[in-house]
Design a protein around this motif. Structure first.
Motif, PDB file in Angstrom:
ATOM      1  N   VAL A  83       0.870  -1.179   0.000  1.00  0.00           N
ATOM      2  CA  VAL A  83       0.000   0.000   0.000  1.00  0.00           C
ATOM      3  C   VAL A  83       0.905   1.227   0.000  1.00  0.00           C
ATOM      4  O   VAL A  83       1.701   1.418   0.926  1.00  0.00           O
ATOM      5  CB  VAL A  83      -0.924   0.034   1.229  1.00  0.00           C
ATOM      6  N   GLY A  84       0.779   2.054  -0.999  1.00  0.00           N
ATOM      7  CA  GLY A  84       1.648   3.209  -1.124  1.00  0.00           C
ATOM      8  C   GLY A  84       1.449   4.231  -0.009  1.00  0.00           C
ATOM      9  O   GLY A  84       0.419   4.266   0.660  1.00  0.00           O
ATOM     10  N   ALA A  85       2.461   5.071   0.173  1.00  0.00           N
ATOM     11  CA  ALA A  85       2.401   6.091   1.223  1.00  0.00           C
ATOM     12  C   ALA A  85       1.251   7.070   0.987  1.00  0.00           C
ATOM     13  O   ALA A  85       0.591   7.526   1.927  1.00  0.00           O
ATOM     14  CB  ALA A  85       3.731   6.854   1.282  1.00  0.00           C
ATOM     15  N   GLY A  86       0.979   7.375  -0.278  1.00  0.00           N
ATOM     16  CA  GLY A  86      -0.120   8.296  -0.586  1.00  0.00           C
ATOM     17  C   GLY A  86      -1.469   7.737  -0.179  1.00  0.00           C
ATOM     18  O   GLY A  86      -2.321   8.455   0.370  1.00  0.00           O
ATOM     19  N   THR A  87      -1.677   6.453  -0.439  1.00  0.00           N
ATOM     20  CA  THR A  87      -2.939   5.814  -0.052  1.00  0.00           C
ATOM     21  C   THR A  87      -3.094   5.801   1.462  1.00  0.00           C
ATOM     22  O   THR A  87      -4.178   6.045   2.006  1.00  0.00           O
ATOM     23  CB  THR A  87      -2.996   4.384  -0.592  1.00  0.00           C
ATOM     24  N   LEU A  88      -2.008   5.508   2.167  1.00  0.00           N
ATOM     25  CA  LEU A  88      -2.067   5.520   3.632  1.00  0.00           C
ATOM     26  C   LEU A  88      -2.414   6.915   4.158  1.00  0.00           C
ATOM     27  O   LEU A  88      -3.189   7.048   5.112  1.00  0.00           O
ATOM     28  CB  LEU A  88      -0.725   5.058   4.201  1.00  0.00           C
ATOM     29  N   ALA A  89      -1.836   7.933   3.535  1.00  0.00           N
ATOM     30  CA  ALA A  89      -2.131   9.308   3.954  1.00  0.00           C
ATOM     31  C   ALA A  89      -3.607   9.632   3.735  1.00  0.00           C
ATOM     32  O   ALA A  89      -4.242  10.310   4.562  1.00  0.00           O
ATOM     33  CB  ALA A  89      -1.247  10.289   3.192  1.00  0.00           C
ATOM     34  N   ASP A  90      -4.161   9.131   2.617  1.00  0.00           N
ATOM     35  CA  ASP A  90      -5.585   9.376   2.347  1.00  0.00           C
ATOM     36  C   ASP A  90      -6.462   8.685   3.379  1.00  0.00           C
ATOM     37  O   ASP A  90      -7.485   9.223   3.817  1.00  0.00           O
ATOM     38  CB  ASP A  90      -5.943   8.888   0.938  1.00  0.00           C
ATOM     39  N   ILE A  91      -6.089   7.476   3.775  1.00  0.00           N
ATOM     40  CA  ILE A  91      -6.870   6.741   4.768  1.00  0.00           C
ATOM     41  C   ILE A  91      -6.843   7.471   6.105  1.00  0.00           C
ATOM     42  O   ILE A  91      -7.868   7.609   6.793  1.00  0.00           O
ATOM     43  CB  ILE A  91      -6.332   5.306   4.919  1.00  0.00           C
ATOM     44  N   VAL A  92      -5.678   7.964   6.495  1.00  0.00           N
ATOM     45  CA  VAL A  92      -5.563   8.692   7.758  1.00  0.00           C
ATOM     46  C   VAL A  92      -6.399   9.962   7.729  1.00  0.00           C
ATOM     47  O   VAL A  92      -7.109  10.306   8.685  1.00  0.00           O
ATOM     48  CB  VAL A  92      -4.079   9.027   8.045  1.00  0.00           C
ATOM     49  N   ALA A  93      -6.341  10.693   6.602  1.00  0.00           N
ATOM     50  CA  ALA A  93      -7.103  11.939   6.490  1.00  0.00           C
ATOM     51  C   ALA A  93      -8.599  11.681   6.568  1.00  0.00           C
ATOM     52  O   ALA A  93      -9.352  12.425   7.212  1.00  0.00           O
ATOM     53  CB  ALA A  93      -6.756  12.635   5.180  1.00  0.00           C
ATOM     54  N   GLU A  94      -9.044  10.585   5.909  1.00  0.00           N
ATOM     55  CA  GLU A  94     -10.471  10.271   5.939  1.00  0.00           C
ATOM     56  C   GLU A  94     -10.901   9.846   7.336  1.00  0.00           C
ATOM     57  O   GLU A  94     -11.999  10.186   7.798  1.00  0.00           O
ATOM     58  CB  GLU A  94     -10.784   9.165   4.943  1.00  0.00           C
ATOM     59  N   ALA A  95     -10.041   9.143   8.046  1.00  0.00           N
ATOM     60  CA  ALA A  95     -10.381   8.716   9.403  1.00  0.00           C
ATOM     61  C   ALA A  95     -10.513   9.901  10.337  1.00  0.00           C
ATOM     62  O   ALA A  95     -11.354   9.905  11.245  1.00  0.00           O
ATOM     63  CB  ALA A  95      -9.308   7.756   9.916  1.00  0.00           C
ATOM     64  N   LYS A  96      -9.697  10.913  10.113  1.00  0.00           N
ATOM     65  CA  LYS A  96      -9.762  12.100  10.957  1.00  0.00           C
ATOM     66  C   LYS A  96     -11.029  12.907  10.702  1.00  0.00           C
ATOM     67  O   LYS A  96     -11.473  13.685  11.549  1.00  0.00           O
ATOM     68  CB  LYS A  96      -8.542  12.988  10.720  1.00  0.00           C
ATOM     69  N   ALA A  97     -11.584  12.760   9.522  1.00  0.00           N
ATOM     70  CA  ALA A  97     -12.774  13.544   9.160  1.00  0.00           C
ATOM     71  C   ALA A  97     -14.048  12.844   9.618  1.00  0.00           C
ATOM     72  O   ALA A  97     -15.022  12.768   8.884  1.00  0.00           O
ATOM     73  CB  ALA A  97     -12.803  13.763   7.654  1.00  0.00           C
ATOM     74  N   ASN A  98     -14.043  12.327  10.816  1.00  0.00           N
ATOM     75  CA  ASN A  98     -15.250  11.696  11.330  1.00  0.00           C
ATOM     76  C   ASN A  98     -16.192  12.749  11.908  1.00  0.00           C
ATOM     77  O   ASN A  98     -15.892  13.942  11.895  1.00  0.00           O
ATOM     78  CB  ASN A  98     -14.905  10.622  12.378  1.00  0.00           C
ATOM     79  N   GLU A  99     -17.304  12.299  12.433  1.00  0.00           N
ATOM     80  CA  GLU A  99     -18.326  13.242  12.889  1.00  0.00           C
ATOM     81  C   GLU A  99     -17.843  14.080  14.067  1.00  0.00           C
ATOM     82  O   GLU A  99     -18.107  15.285  14.137  1.00  0.00           O
ATOM     83  CB  GLU A  99     -19.586  12.466  13.289  1.00  0.00           C
ATOM     84  N   LYS A 100     -17.094  13.469  14.967  1.00  0.00           N
ATOM     85  CA  LYS A 100     -16.637  14.214  16.145  1.00  0.00           C
ATOM     86  C   LYS A 100     -15.686  15.333  15.731  1.00  0.00           C
ATOM     87  O   LYS A 100     -15.822  16.475  16.192  1.00  0.00           O
ATOM     88  CB  LYS A 100     -15.947  13.262  17.118  1.00  0.00           C
ATOM     89  N   ALA A 101     -14.733  14.994  14.867  1.00  0.00           N
ATOM     90  CA  ALA A 101     -13.801  16.020  14.415  1.00  0.00           C
ATOM     91  C   ALA A 101     -14.516  17.093  13.604  1.00  0.00           C
ATOM     92  O   ALA A 101     -14.206  18.294  13.714  1.00  0.00           O
ATOM     93  CB  ALA A 101     -12.703  15.364  13.556  1.00  0.00           C
ATOM     94  N   PHE A 102     -15.497  16.680  12.827  1.00  0.00           N
ATOM     95  CA  PHE A 102     -16.264  17.636  12.037  1.00  0.00           C
ATOM     96  C   PHE A 102     -16.994  18.634  12.944  1.00  0.00           C
ATOM     97  O   PHE A 102     -16.924  19.862  12.741  1.00  0.00           O
ATOM     98  CB  PHE A 102     -17.264  16.887  11.157  1.00  0.00           C
TER      99      PHE A 102
END
Length: 239
Positions: A214-233
């Motif tokens: 899994v490339g570093a870019g894909t991992l970064a996208d997964i982390v960013a999406e995880a941070k954008a959950n309802e609580k953080a929003f």
């Protein structure tokens, strides 16, 4: 017994109304402090225009030429911060008149409301033509009721304004989050390959074991999406 004629009834009712008005206006005058006797009369004064056409722009050809009585009768403008601030200034001017809290104590609200409605239909010239007692009572009733209405209106304005700010904040955060990451498709398969690589090569460093799967870019996208959950929003919206 012979009933009174319509003219007699009309005369009796008219006399009773006149007596009530006289007693009501006299009682109102007696309850008004000295400062509050002259202050309401300032409401009906219209500022004189600047003969030289100079000044700050408030005294010529616009709202500045109106009496405060006209402003007092008007409802709030469009939903925006300037409207809220203008209504606060208007309320402060009414409260500065110094009407006592017990001014209409013992008087039916319908009576005070009737005098307020009567004042709403009058022009400055109409107040000037009325007797001092009637003029002051009309202005006092108008200011008394409008003060309550403006306080209620300010609360409603504030609630609507906060709601408007909240909606704008949500849209802003949504746009920011959309710009920060792109939604990662097939996350479950990626995470499965990631876990398998970690199990197969437990001794290898991340760069050698994980990045080929899994490339570093894909991992970064997964982390960013995880941070954008309802609580953080919600946290960002509140901020």
């Amino acid at each position: 017994m012979e009933p009174p004629t319509p003219k007699q009834v009309e005369r009796l009712v008219g006399a009773a109304e006149a007596m009530f008005e006289r007693e009501f206006t006299t009682a109102t005058m007696e309850r008004l402090p000295a400062a509050a006797v002259t202050a309401p009369q300032e409401l009906i004064k219209v500022p004189d225009p600047d003969p030289n056409g100079e000044g700050d722009g408030r005294d010529c050809g616009g709202a500045g030429m109106r009496s405060f009585l006209q402003e007092l009768k008007e409802d709030p403008g469009p939903l925006q911060l300037e409207t809220l601030l203008a209504e606060i200034v208007k309320l402060e001017r009414v409260m500065a008149i110094g009407l006592p809290e017990h001014l209409f104590e013992g008087t039916s609200e319908k009576v005070v409301e009737a005098w307020r409605a009567r004042a709403m239909r009058m022009y400055p010239s109409d107040f000037a033509a009325a007797s001092p007692r009637v003029c002051l009572t009309l202005l006092a009733a108008l200011c008394w009721v409008r003060k309550t209405e403006m306080i209620d209106g300010l609360v409603e304005l504030l609630i609507q304004l906060v709601h408007k700010i909240s909606v704008r904040a949500e849209k802003k955060v949504e746009n920011e989050i959309s710009a920060e990451f792109r939604r990662v498709h097939g996350k479950h398969g990626i995470l499965a390959r990631l876990a398998q690589a970690a199990l197969d090569l437990p001794e290898e460093v991340v760069r050698k074991a994980i990045y080929p799967v899994v490339g570093a870019g894909t991992l970064a996208d997964i982390v960013a999406e995880a941070k954008a959950n309802e609580k953080a929003f919600n946290t960002r919206v509140r901020t």
